[in-house]
Design an enzyme around this catalytic site. Structure first.
Site, PDB file in Angstrom:
ATOM      1  N   ARG A  11       0.886  -1.162   0.117  1.00 35.38           N
ATOM      2  CA  ARG A  11      -0.017   0.001   0.055  1.00 35.38           C
ATOM      3  C   ARG A  11       1.013   1.346  -0.122  1.00 35.38           C
ATOM      4  NH1 ARG A  11      -3.301  -1.160   5.241  1.00 35.38           N
ATOM      5  NH2 ARG A  11      -1.327  -1.756   5.591  1.00 35.38           N
ATOM      6  N   LYS A  49       3.713 -19.146   4.920  1.00 41.73           N
ATOM      7  CA  LYS A  49       3.173 -19.627   6.127  1.00 41.73           C
ATOM      8  C   LYS A  49       2.685 -18.519   7.225  1.00 41.73           C
ATOM      9  CE  LYS A  49       5.733 -20.679   9.751  1.00 41.73           C
ATOM     10  NZ  LYS A  49       6.652 -20.691  10.617  1.00 41.73           N
ATOM     11  N   ASP A  89       6.971 -24.045   2.706  1.00 46.29           N
ATOM     12  CA  ASP A  89       7.790 -24.266   4.069  1.00 46.29           C
ATOM     13  C   ASP A  89       9.194 -24.221   3.788  1.00 46.29           C
ATOM     14  OD1 ASP A  89       9.210 -25.632   6.083  1.00 46.29           O
ATOM     15  OD2 ASP A  89       7.297 -26.566   6.638  1.00 46.29           O
ATOM     16  N   HIS A  90       9.747 -23.292   4.285  1.00 49.44           N
ATOM     17  CA  HIS A  90      11.123 -22.990   3.686  1.00 49.44           C
ATOM     18  C   HIS A  90      12.096 -24.086   4.129  1.00 49.44           C
ATOM     19  CE1 HIS A  90      12.048 -21.147   7.667  1.00 49.44           C
ATOM     20  NE2 HIS A  90      13.346 -21.177   7.498  1.00 49.44           N
ATOM     21  N   GLU A 140      17.072 -22.996  18.531  1.00 49.40           N
ATOM     22  CA  GLU A 140      17.335 -21.598  17.924  1.00 49.40           C
ATOM     23  C   GLU A 140      17.973 -20.786  19.553  1.00 49.40           C
ATOM     24  OE1 GLU A 140      14.786 -19.795  14.974  1.00 49.40           O
ATOM     25  OE2 GLU A 140      13.225 -20.831  16.436  1.00 49.40           O
ATOM     26  N   ASP A 193       4.069 -22.747  15.210  1.00 51.69           N
ATOM     27  CA  ASP A 193       5.133 -21.719  14.295  1.00 51.69           C
ATOM     28  C   ASP A 193       6.199 -23.034  13.724  1.00 51.69           C
ATOM     29  OD1 ASP A 193       6.384 -19.507  13.537  1.00 51.69           O
ATOM     30  OD2 ASP A 193       8.152 -20.025  15.097  1.00 51.69           O
ATOM     31  N   HIS A 251       7.434 -27.410   9.879  1.00 53.56           N
ATOM     32  CA  HIS A 251       9.057 -27.571   9.775  1.00 53.56           C
ATOM     33  C   HIS A 251       9.481 -28.846  10.242  1.00 53.56           C
ATOM     34  CE1 HIS A 251       9.325 -23.510   8.237  1.00 53.56           C
ATOM     35  NE2 HIS A 251       9.462 -22.862   9.347  1.00 53.56           N
ATOM     36  N   LYS A 283      13.067 -21.687  21.499  1.00 48.10           N
ATOM     37  CA  LYS A 283      14.022 -20.492  21.039  1.00 48.10           C
ATOM     38  C   LYS A 283      14.772 -20.192  22.450  1.00 48.10           C
ATOM     39  CE  LYS A 283      10.768 -18.239  17.752  1.00 48.10           C
ATOM     40  NZ  LYS A 283      11.528 -18.410  16.593  1.00 48.10           N
TER      41      LYS A 283
HETATM   42  P1  NDP Z   1       5.366  -7.446   7.277  1.00 45.88           P
HETATM   43  O1  NDP Z   1       4.169  -6.889   8.225  1.00 45.88           O
HETATM   44  O2  NDP Z   1       6.781  -6.979   7.772  1.00 45.88           O
HETATM   45  O3  NDP Z   1       4.942  -6.877   5.922  1.00 45.88           O
HETATM   46  C1  NDP Z   1       3.554  -6.902   5.612  1.00 45.88           C
HETATM   47  C2  NDP Z   1       3.684  -6.418   3.932  1.00 45.88           C
HETATM   48  O4  NDP Z   1       2.551  -6.491   3.451  1.00 45.88           O
HETATM   49  C3  NDP Z   1       3.971  -5.076   3.986  1.00 45.88           C
HETATM   50  O5  NDP Z   1       4.814  -4.859   2.804  1.00 45.88           O
HETATM   51  C4  NDP Z   1       2.930  -4.306   3.843  1.00 45.88           C
HETATM   52  O6  NDP Z   1       2.999  -3.201   3.325  1.00 45.88           O
HETATM   53  C5  NDP Z   1       1.959  -5.175   3.136  1.00 45.88           C
HETATM   54  N1  NDP Z   1       0.651  -5.015   3.208  1.00 45.88           N
HETATM   55  C6  NDP Z   1      -0.291  -5.020   4.509  1.00 45.88           C
HETATM   56  N2  NDP Z   1      -1.315  -4.800   4.124  1.00 45.88           N
HETATM   57  C7  NDP Z   1      -1.649  -4.725   2.869  1.00 45.88           C
HETATM   58  C8  NDP Z   1      -2.616  -4.503   2.050  1.00 45.88           C
HETATM   59  N3  NDP Z   1      -3.826  -4.441   2.202  1.00 45.88           N
HETATM   60  N4  NDP Z   1      -2.593  -4.736   0.721  1.00 45.88           N
HETATM   61  C9  NDP Z   1      -1.242  -4.666   0.009  1.00 45.88           C
HETATM   62  N5  NDP Z   1      -0.089  -4.981   0.730  1.00 45.88           N
HETATM   63  C10 NDP Z   1      -0.445  -4.786   2.253  1.00 45.88           C
HETATM   64  O7  NDP Z   1       5.057  -9.139   7.201  1.00 45.88           O
HETATM   65  P2  NDP Z   1       6.302 -10.111   6.953  1.00 45.88           P
HETATM   66  O8  NDP Z   1       7.053  -9.654   5.845  1.00 45.88           O
HETATM   67  O9  NDP Z   1       6.953 -10.347   8.457  1.00 45.88           O
HETATM   68  O10 NDP Z   1       5.351 -11.302   6.612  1.00 45.88           O
HETATM   69  C11 NDP Z   1       4.663 -11.560   5.512  1.00 45.88           C
HETATM   70  C12 NDP Z   1       4.194 -13.024   5.390  1.00 45.88           C
HETATM   71  O11 NDP Z   1       5.406 -14.050   5.380  1.00 45.88           O
HETATM   72  C13 NDP Z   1       3.201 -13.523   6.527  1.00 45.88           C
HETATM   73  O12 NDP Z   1       2.336 -14.197   6.134  1.00 45.88           O
HETATM   74  C14 NDP Z   1       4.253 -14.165   7.558  1.00 45.88           C
HETATM   75  O13 NDP Z   1       3.701 -14.955   8.491  1.00 45.88           O
HETATM   76  C15 NDP Z   1       5.043 -14.826   6.590  1.00 45.88           C
HETATM   77  N6  NDP Z   1       6.507 -14.894   7.187  1.00 45.88           N
HETATM   78  C16 NDP Z   1       7.175 -14.150   7.474  1.00 45.88           C
HETATM   79  C17 NDP Z   1       8.366 -14.624   8.187  1.00 45.88           C
HETATM   80  C18 NDP Z   1       9.430 -13.577   8.527  1.00 45.88           C
HETATM   81  O14 NDP Z   1      10.655 -14.055   8.826  1.00 45.88           O
HETATM   82  N7  NDP Z   1       9.152 -12.119   8.417  1.00 45.88           N
HETATM   83  C19 NDP Z   1       8.853 -15.806   8.310  1.00 45.88           C
HETATM   84  C20 NDP Z   1       7.854 -16.836   7.631  1.00 45.88           C
HETATM   85  C21 NDP Z   1       6.622 -16.425   7.324  1.00 45.88           C
HETATM   86  P3  NDP Z   1       1.952  -1.687   3.456  1.00 45.88           P
HETATM   87  O15 NDP Z   1       1.789  -1.747   4.966  1.00 45.88           O
HETATM   88  O16 NDP Z   1       2.728  -0.609   2.771  1.00 45.88           O
HETATM   89  O17 NDP Z   1       0.855  -2.069   2.832  1.00 45.88           O
HETATM   90  C1  BG6 Z   2      10.126 -19.653  10.707  1.00 50.90           C
HETATM   91  C2  BG6 Z   2       9.701 -19.503  11.983  1.00 50.90           C
HETATM   92  O1  BG6 Z   2       9.285 -20.428   9.866  1.00 50.90           O
HETATM   93  O2  BG6 Z   2      11.349 -20.379  10.716  1.00 50.90           O
HETATM   94  C3  BG6 Z   2      10.599 -18.800  12.854  1.00 50.90           C
HETATM   95  O3  BG6 Z   2       8.487 -18.490  12.043  1.00 50.90           O
HETATM   96  C4  BG6 Z   2      11.971 -19.529  13.018  1.00 50.90           C
HETATM   97  O4  BG6 Z   2       9.986 -18.615  14.206  1.00 50.90           O
HETATM   98  C5  BG6 Z   2      12.429 -19.751  11.642  1.00 50.90           C
HETATM   99  O5  BG6 Z   2      12.817 -18.784  13.670  1.00 50.90           O
HETATM  100  C6  BG6 Z   2      13.495 -20.813  11.547  1.00 50.90           C
HETATM  101  O6  BG6 Z   2      13.982 -20.602  10.446  1.00 50.90           O
HETATM  102  P1  BG6 Z   2      15.529 -21.032  10.332  1.00 50.90           P
HETATM  103  O7  BG6 Z   2      15.775 -21.181   8.901  1.00 50.90           O
HETATM  104  O8  BG6 Z   2      16.364 -20.015  10.616  1.00 50.90           O
HETATM  105  O9  BG6 Z   2      16.090 -22.191  10.867  1.00 50.90           O
END
Ligand code: NDP
Ligand code: BG6
Length: 482
Positions: free
Chosen positions: A51, A148, A177-178, A216, A235, A240, A331
């Site tokens: 956004r 996820k 699932d990374h 971790e 989680d 995983h 953790k």
């Molecule tokens: P963040 O909150 O950091 O980022 C969310 C993103 O979505 C931002 O770019 C935000 O930008 C955008 N966004 C939010 N609302 C909207 C909308 N209505 N329309 C379009 N874009 C939108 O989340 P993460 O990057 O941490 O996580 C993203 C996904 O990945 C989640 O499902 C999370 O569970 C998953 N995930 C994340 C991990 C991590 O390490 N971060 C690990 C494993 C999974 P803006 O607000 O400008 O719209």
């Molecule tokens: C993510 C979990 O999927 O995997 C985190 O949401 C976790 O909580 C992470 O830390 C662990 O991944 P890695 O690749 O660092 O072992």
């Protein structure tokens, strides 16, 4: 050994949530590394979408920062980053509104692979699928990548599967699932099915028990709000650890193809015994040198969410009945260490009259120091008769394959698989549902009983009760060591 890079087809990859934490730390730096490896076709493009009001020039600055911080050494080489940034575009878009969709449609080229990465909160997955359909982007060339957590229970996972299936065929849905993208996790299959040595012994007749550890050192960090609603079970275990268990326990697939592999994994999940509550230990970390205790970190002084879990799992099928699988993850533990250990049974009879218990132990180190160690019993060198000792046959992948071996990170490998259209390392809808079907009653049981996790020392190996879980079976955990 230099890794082979197989170029992929030309693509437009749209990252919804392209400004988020995952995009910044993993997806964009991973794509950059693929670019450096020469895997991206010259015309491939990446389109960030979120956004935030920004133009493509602003997004390129954002990507440059992300790559400098997380992309590795190549980011600083002249011209490399500039070449990558030329492929970056940005569209301000709202997953729930009309804003930006026309611009996106205009940007997407008709004759290339279309991949849409849903790197946004799970609550937006259904909206995105619907919007893509409304705007005519759900054609045969398109595929979606779904992050996820895939639901938080069976009901929600089913609903999400239905939402996505309304617009996309299962063959177009890539549930990430990374862990499945990690080099050493794939090596589990290579070790099992690429060697004559192990598979004949890979069953309850020869294997005493198996341990799966994902430890971790980090705490919940800035993800406290998400984590406290999930806990280690949702989680880590439901996805995983479950995937690791499947790869270790599954029958050999007829071939290495997506459905053959996923069919076998599904059979394992369906063969898991319902959990006995006495076979689970939950923990929450205490304050330590590295930061506050769990409850302070998540901002809820009464939180009952677990940051650690250990469990004894039974797989009731012909191959594994009687061989327990001990799983643990947490953790703020002593070391970052993920390892699978297969402990073989003791000999039926020792011709040396040895009283000591000598067993072969196969350890597969997933991270760090990826490698395999096989403990074998040999004669203790020197005179004085036949005394036996256990020594390791140790193979580190870095030593065996060399520094130039494949350094590909899980995310970049999986994204390239999406472009190639290869679903082998992604979870199928029925697999995810089966995993929730097994997990749900466990979580519901805790909620019904008001179960409170045991506090464990930050920087330790976890709660003492976890030691007792194995001690009751006269077994011990492997040391958590990097
Ligand atoms: P963040 O909150 O950091 O980022 C969310 C993103 O979505 C931002 O770019 C935000 O930008 C955008 N966004 C939010 N609302 C909207 C909308 N209505 N329309 C379009 N874009 C939108 O989340 P993460 O990057 O941490 O996580 C993203 C996904 O990945 C989640 O499902 C999370 O569970 C998953 N995930 C994340 C991990 C991590 O390490 N971060 C690990 C494993 C999974 P803006 O607000 O400008 O719209
Ligand atoms: C993510 C979990 O999927 O995997 C985190 O949401 C976790 O909580 C992470 O830390 C662990 O991944 P890695 O690749 O660092 O072992």
């Amino acid at each position: 050994m230099v890794s082979r890079v197989i170029p992929v087809e030309n693509f437009d990859l749209v990252i919804f949530g392209g400004t988020g934490d995952l995009a910044r730390r993993k997806i964009l730096p991973g794509l950059f590394r693929r670019f450096c490896a020469g895997q991206m076709p010259p015309e491939a493009r990446v389109i960030g979408a979120a956004r935030a009001d920004m133009d493509s020039a602003g997004y390129r600055d954002f990507v440059a920062e992300a790559v400098r911080e997380f992309g590795g050494d190549r980011a600083c080489e002249d011209g490399t980053l500039a070449g990558f940034l030329e492929r970056m575009h940005y569209v301000p878009i709202d997953a729930r509104g009309e804003n930006g969709w026309r611009e996106l449609v205009a940007l997407i080229r008709p004759d290339v692979v279309h991949a849409f990465y849903f790197s946004v909160a799970p609550g937006l997955f259904g909206d995105l699928a619907e919007r893509l359909n409304v705007h005519g982007l759900t054609n045969d060339a398109s595929r979606i990548v779904v992050e996820k957590p895939f639901g938080r229970d069976l009901e929600k996972a089913r609903a999400l599967n239905r939402d996505l299936a309304a617009y996309f065929d299962e063959s177009q849905i890539y549930r990430i699932d990374h862990y499945l993208g990690k080099e050493t996790v794939q090596n589990l299959m290579a070790v099992r099915f690429g060697n004559m040595l192990f598979e004949p012994l890979w069953n309850s007749q020869y294997v005493d028990h198996i341990q799966i550890t994902v430890a971790e050192t980090v705490g919940v960090g800035g993800r406290g709000e998400y984590y406290d609603k999930s806990g280690a079970m949702r989680d880590m275990v439901q996805n995983h650890l479950m995937q690791l268990l499947c790869l270790i326990a599954m029958e050999p697939p007829s071939k290495f193809d997506p459905d053959a592999v996923r069919d076998e994994k599904l059979k394992v999940i369906r063969a898991l015994d319902p959990m006995d509550p006495h076979h689970i230990v939950r923990g929450q970390y205490d304050a330590g040198d590295d930061g506050p205790d769990y409850r302070t970190a998540v901002g809820d002084p009464r939180s009952r969410t677990e940051s650690y879990i250990a469990m004894k799992v039974g797989v009731s099928n012909w191959r594994w009945v009687g061989t327990p699988f001990y799983l643990r993850t947490g953790k703020r533990l002593k070391a970052r260490s993920s390892e699978i250990t297969v402990v073989f049974k003791a000999l039926n009879h020792s011709i040396f009259g040895e009283q000591e218990d000598h067993r072969n132990v196969l350890s597969i180190r997933l991270q760090p120091n990826e490698g395999i160690t096989l403990g074998v019993t040999i004669k203790e060198p020197g005179p004085g008769g036949m005394r036996l000792i256990d020594v390791p046959l140790d193979m580190s992948f870095a030593d065996a394959i060399g520094e130039n071996g494949d350094q590909t990170d899980a995310y970049e490998r999986l994204i390239m698989d999406v472009i190639r259209g290869n679903q082998t390392l992604f979870m199928r809808g029925d697999e995810v549902e089966a995993a929730w079907a097994w997990t749900d009653p466990i979580i519901q049981g805790w909620e019904a009983r008001g179960d409170v996790p045991k506090v464990y020392e930050s920087g330790s190996e976890g709660p003492v009760d976890a030691v007792q879980l194995l001690a009751r079976d006269t077994r011990v955990w492997r040391k958590v060591a990097p």
